[in-house]
Enzyme design. Structure first.
Site, PDB file in Angstrom:
ATOM      1  N   HIS A  20      -7.921   7.667   3.021  1.00  0.00           N
ATOM      2  CA  HIS A  20      -7.427   9.074   2.554  1.00  0.00           C
ATOM      3  C   HIS A  20      -8.475   9.901   1.906  1.00  0.00           C
ATOM      4  O   HIS A  20      -9.339   9.440   1.646  1.00  0.00           O
ATOM      5  CB  HIS A  20      -6.381   8.492   1.664  1.00  0.00           C
ATOM      6  CG  HIS A  20      -6.794   8.153   0.295  1.00  0.00           C
ATOM      7  ND1 HIS A  20      -7.221   6.793   0.274  1.00  0.00           N
ATOM      8  CD2 HIS A  20      -6.783   8.586  -0.905  1.00  0.00           C
ATOM      9  CE1 HIS A  20      -7.456   6.640  -1.056  1.00  0.00           C
ATOM     10  NE2 HIS A  20      -7.238   7.836  -1.869  1.00  0.00           N
ATOM     11  N   CYS A  52       0.965  -1.105   0.175  1.00  0.00           N
ATOM     12  CA  CYS A  52       0.000   0.066   0.054  1.00  0.00           C
ATOM     13  C   CYS A  52       0.930   1.315   0.052  1.00  0.00           C
ATOM     14  O   CYS A  52       1.589   1.479   0.900  1.00  0.00           O
ATOM     15  CB  CYS A  52      -0.870   0.126   1.219  1.00  0.00           C
ATOM     16  SG  CYS A  52      -1.978   1.520   1.567  1.00  0.00           S
ATOM     17  N   GLN A  55      -8.495  13.677  -0.623  1.00  0.00           N
ATOM     18  CA  GLN A  55      -7.642  14.303  -1.641  1.00  0.00           C
ATOM     19  C   GLN A  55      -7.793  15.792  -1.613  1.00  0.00           C
ATOM     20  O   GLN A  55      -9.144  16.137  -1.068  1.00  0.00           O
ATOM     21  CB  GLN A  55      -8.304  13.931  -2.939  1.00  0.00           C
ATOM     22  CG  GLN A  55      -7.691  12.413  -3.212  1.00  0.00           C
ATOM     23  CD  GLN A  55      -8.131  12.087  -4.702  1.00  0.00           C
ATOM     24  OE1 GLN A  55      -7.247  12.358  -5.593  1.00  0.00           O
ATOM     25  NE2 GLN A  55      -9.053  11.042  -5.011  1.00  0.00           N
TER      26      GLN A  55
HETATM   27 ZN   LIG Z   1      -2.293   1.319   3.658  1.00  0.00          ZN
END
Ligand SMILES: [Zn+2]
Length: 362
Positions: free
Chosen positions: A190, A73, A192
């Site tokens: 996550h 990752c 952006q």
């Molecule tokens: Zn990760």
């Protein structure tokens, strides 16, 4: 407490910034050991004269990482076995320039030509950043503690201030896509941030409506009036606290959509007070819990911060978060088909008042 900020340069020259919840982490001491090729050039903007909209053409983005195995990752901290985008062995919140950005300052002058007399072309100048909310690969935004949400808000405010000041940036848009149903290509929690060189079509339409309302009412703010009306009507309000109200818009396009707005008109995240920032996390986490509770499984969603533009019309902006899902039933997704995709005319199968009731009941 404001997070401690330390910036490093990745091996291809991109900037990465650690935002730590306590000082003295020493993360900036770890170098990027990878030998990366130079990042691709900026995309090209083409103007569509028929729709009066700009389209970014970014051919290089097709090579981006697509659902890598979890031991490779790129958003996890670097380990002895795998060098990721983040050189340090751990982090709280980290931000870096996207390796495959739609907008950047790497302009190739020769590419900027005219397609036809009616289709001007412009450089896709701007910036695209990735924000990792936690180093825990298997977590989710909705599982973060409120203190971390506060850190994320501080980070997004920092980035909004920095990116808004870049030459040519028209608006700054922080967002999170969650779930493969939405098209997420990396599972690691996550978000952006896009710093656009033009005002986006949606924002341009909102600004036209806001301007019209201001002209008609002696300068009143449209979003403030909509929020006040929703607070008064109550029927579409899902939850609220001293500083924020969450409500389902009366004419929502999506099966489940909520706006989360501060009670005070502020242009963007940078203008929120400490008290407003602290109050956001608990309410937003409560909303995400309600979303996941709708069908008893993680809800795919898009979470989008609408902020004021940097230039003309800035005074019309009113910061708010738009949270919506394409899931309309346990086993059904809303796809943007003919009417929505070709005409921009939405047909919503779920009555907004009923959606608000369902969200309140969870
Ligand atoms: Zn990760």
């Amino acid at each position: 407490m404001t997070p401690t900020r330390s910036a490093v340069e990745l091996s291809d020259g991109r900037e990465l910034i650690y935002f730590d919840e306590s000082p003295g982490s020493g993360r900036a001491a770890y170098p990027d050991t990878r030998q990366l090729p130079p990042p691709p050039p900026a995309s090209q903007l083409r103007y569509d004269p028929l729709s009066d909209e700009w389209v970014a053409v970014a051919a290089h983005r097709n090579t981006r990482t697509f659902l890598p195995p979890s031991d490779a990752c790129p958003l996890c901290p670097t380990t002895e076995r795998f060098a990721s985008e983040i050189p340090a062995p751990g982090y709280d919140v980290v931000v870096f320039e996207n390796q495959f950005p739609s907008f950047s300052d790497r302009i190739v002058p020769d590419e900027i030509t005219q397609v036809t007399d009616l289709v001007p072309v412009a450089p896709g100048r701007g910036r695209c950043e990735v924000v990792c909310f936690t180093s825990d690969h298997n977590s989710a935004f909705g599982s973060l503690p409120p203190e971390r949400v506060r850190t994320v808000i501080d980070v997004l405010a920092d980035r909004t201030a920095v990116l808004s000041a870049l030459p040519g940036v028209a608006q700054v848009f922080p967002f999170e896509n969650r779930g493969v149903e939405i098209g997420v290509t990396l599972h690691h929690p996550h978000g952006q941030i896009y710093a656009y060189p033009t005002v986006t079509p949606k924002t341009a339409a909102y600004l036209r409506a806001a301007r019209r309302h201001a002209d008609k009412t002696g300068g009143r703010n449209l979003y403030a009036d909509v929020l006040a009306a929703e607070q008064e009507a109550k029927v579409r309000v899902v939850a609220s606290n001293e500083h924020w109200t969450a409500y389902v818009p009366a004419a929502t396009r999506w099966p489940f959509e909520v706006h989360l707005a501060p009670h005070r008109q502020v242009p963007d995240l940078t203008a929120l007070t400490d008290a407003e920032r602290d109050a956001f996390g608990p309410l937003y986490l409560d909303l995400l819990r309600r979303f996941d509770g709708l069908f008893g499984k993680p809800m795919p969603y898009i979470s989008a911060w609408h902020q004021a533009v940097t230039g003309e019309g800035r005074e019309l902006g009113y910061l708010h978060l738009q949270l919506f899902s394409i899931r309309r039933a346990a086993d059904k997704l809303k796809f943007l088909a003919g009417s929505e995709s070709a005409m921009g005319a939405f047909v919503n199968d779920i009555v907004p008042e009923a959606a608000a009731q369902r969200l309140r009941d969870i």
